[in-house]
Design an enzyme around this catalytic site. Sequence first.
Site, short mmCIF file in Angstrom:
data_model
loop_
_atom_site.label_atom_id
_atom_site.label_comp_id
_atom_site.label_asym_id
_atom_site.label_seq_id
_atom_site.Cartn_x
_atom_site.Cartn_y
_atom_site.Cartn_z
N HIS A 268 -6.85 6.68 9.16
CA HIS A 268 -6.71 7.93 9.92
C HIS A 268 -7.65 7.84 11.12
CE1 HIS A 268 -5.79 11.97 10.82
NE2 HIS A 268 -6.30 12.61 9.78
N HIS A 308 3.40 4.11 14.43
CA HIS A 308 3.02 5.45 14.00
C HIS A 308 4.07 5.97 13.03
CE1 HIS A 308 1.77 9.67 14.22
NE2 HIS A 308 0.63 9.21 14.71
N ASP A 364 -4.80 5.40 19.46
CA ASP A 364 -6.01 4.62 19.21
C ASP A 364 -6.08 3.32 20.01
OD1 ASP A 364 -7.25 6.31 17.29
OD2 ASP A 364 -5.66 5.74 15.91
N1 CMC Z 1 1.80 -4.26 13.50
C1 CMC Z 1 2.79 -5.04 13.00
N2 CMC Z 1 3.80 -4.57 12.27
C2 CMC Z 1 3.82 -3.26 12.01
C3 CMC Z 1 2.83 -2.40 12.49
C4 CMC Z 1 1.78 -2.93 13.26
N3 CMC Z 1 0.81 -2.16 13.75
N4 CMC Z 1 3.09 -1.13 12.09
C5 CMC Z 1 4.22 -1.21 11.38
N5 CMC Z 1 4.66 -2.50 11.33
C6 CMC Z 1 5.89 -2.99 10.70
C7 CMC Z 1 5.74 -3.05 9.18
O1 CMC Z 1 5.28 -4.32 8.78
C8 CMC Z 1 7.15 -2.77 8.75
O2 CMC Z 1 7.92 -3.95 8.94
P1 CMC Z 1 9.07 -4.36 7.89
O3 CMC Z 1 10.12 -3.28 8.04
O4 CMC Z 1 9.52 -5.71 8.31
O5 CMC Z 1 8.41 -4.34 6.54
C9 CMC Z 1 7.66 -1.74 9.76
O6 CMC Z 1 6.91 -2.00 10.95
C10 CMC Z 1 7.45 -0.29 9.33
O7 CMC Z 1 6.08 -0.11 8.99
P2 CMC Z 1 5.52 0.94 7.94
O8 CMC Z 1 4.22 0.44 7.41
O9 CMC Z 1 6.59 1.27 6.95
O10 CMC Z 1 5.31 2.21 8.84
P3 CMC Z 1 4.43 3.48 8.46
O11 CMC Z 1 5.07 4.62 9.14
O12 CMC Z 1 4.22 3.60 7.01
O13 CMC Z 1 3.01 3.13 9.10
C11 CMC Z 1 1.15 3.08 10.53
C12 CMC Z 1 2.49 3.76 10.23
C13 CMC Z 1 0.48 3.83 11.69
C14 CMC Z 1 0.22 3.18 9.28
C15 CMC Z 1 1.40 1.60 10.90
O14 CMC Z 1 2.24 1.51 12.03
C16 CMC Z 1 0.10 0.84 11.12
O15 CMC Z 1 -0.49 0.34 10.15
N6 CMC Z 1 -0.36 0.73 12.41
C17 CMC Z 1 -1.64 0.11 12.68
C18 CMC Z 1 -2.78 1.07 12.37
C19 CMC Z 1 -2.90 2.16 13.42
O16 CMC Z 1 -2.86 1.89 14.60
N7 CMC Z 1 -3.10 3.40 12.94
C20 CMC Z 1 -3.31 4.55 13.85
C21 CMC Z 1 -2.25 5.59 13.66
S1 CMC Z 1 -2.36 6.87 14.92
C22 CMC Z 1 -3.81 7.79 14.53
C23 CMC Z 1 -3.64 8.82 13.46
O17 CMC Z 1 -2.61 9.49 13.40
O18 CMC Z 1 -4.59 8.98 12.68
#
Ligand code: CMC
Length: 431
Positions: A268, A308, A364
Amino acid sequence: MAKETLTVTDNRTGKNYELPITDGTIRALDLREIKTGAEDFGLLSYDPAYLNTASCRSSITFIDGDKGILRYRGYDVAELAEKSSYLEVAYLILYGELPTKPQIEEFSSEITVHTFLHENARRFIDGFRYDAHPMGVLIATVAALSTFYPEAKEIKDEKQRRQQVVRLMAKMPTIAAWSYRHARGFPLVYPDNHLSSPANLLSMMKRMAESRYQPNPTIERALDVLFILHADHEQNCSTSAVRTVGSSLVDPYSAVAAAAAALYGPLHGGANEAVLRMLMHIGSVKNVPAFIKEVKDGGGQRLMGFGHRVYKNYDPRARVIKKLADEVFQVTGKSPLLDIALELEKIALSDEYFIKRKLYPNVDFYSGLIYQAIGFPLDMFPVLFAIPRTAGWLAQWEEMLRDPEQKIARPRQIYTGHDERKYVPVEQRKA
Ligand code: CMC
């Protein structure tokens, strides 16, 4: 005209049920009517991590993740970032309308006169270990404030609620700055009520021997804009925490401390720090293609600051922050990590892997670069997030308390443990 209902057939019984649809949702409680017999509790919906559950009605923040839209009380966040100030936006978020001139003057003056902390709270901060993480200090001190203001328990009293909102908004920057000074072993700097709110925060963090600290106006404005962009983001983890904890009718200091604790986690409020660590790890523009390949090969490496849960488009906050970074770097000098970030963004936005998954820079990706250029250490990043988000938390807390449909938050579970068992005396138990 089509009916706003959903017809469900329960194949266990062959019975049909017609559930009303309101605002694109069905009520989970309506599912309880779906039963196999009189003994059956009724159908529950199962939604770990609330992937598809609206937990409240809210008129504070609107997000359209596909279009990349973020609005506070109907105003586009980019327009607010360009034309408004954090205090004005906080007022908007808290009270629903942009303030008139007398209203903002009154609000600013109320916030200004409440920036000081009780001296015992200062001694409380003094008691932390010399290297205490500032976010731990912030969480504990906010919770401790409830002991200084026992009347805060009177949460049904509107005047009391407003009083605690003003106190929390005013004292959060002081606690934040002091948590930083404590960890550095610097003497604590008291609020300077002649300064604007961002200048005051900078003064409390950075002032050394000078009699009055005057920040560079570009830095002062950049901090204010970052605070506008972080002021609220609807039902995220920390906001859900303030609503859940607040629903027990605890005082707002305890509820906001719980929200800050939720923000502390790396998924977060800690992601901007992770971005900086990633950029430092990559080290040079020439290493970017290899890093992107590593991410795509899925060795557990993620491109931090990308993707996101809600935005499937460029995060509108990231767009503003990218521009802001240019302005800040003109004052501070360019961060050596910026070129790596720009190259990462360029490659990622044209790469099939990221395009297909709709992965764009989020808030971020560039904010940490700005905080670092201003001279804030990495462990202060979540603290700097918590200060402006306090406006959002308090607005959401107030909205929750006023909502006649809200009750103490109490999710259901699917029990997966043993059926009833008989107690076994210790000497008869097998390993
Ligand atoms: N880099 C590479 N691949 C990614 C990334 C990333 N940053 N984010 C998602 N993916 C891929 C993931 O591997 C998956 O691929 P596949 O379908 O082949 O398995 C697909 O995209 C969907 O990902 P997900 O994990 O199901 O998506 P989510 O909605 O659960 O996760 C997230 C959202 C923000 C946790 C994730 O995008 C992430 O880990 N990003 C990096 C951390 C980050 O920057 N976080 C800040 C969020 S904004 C601040 C806040 O709101 O607090």
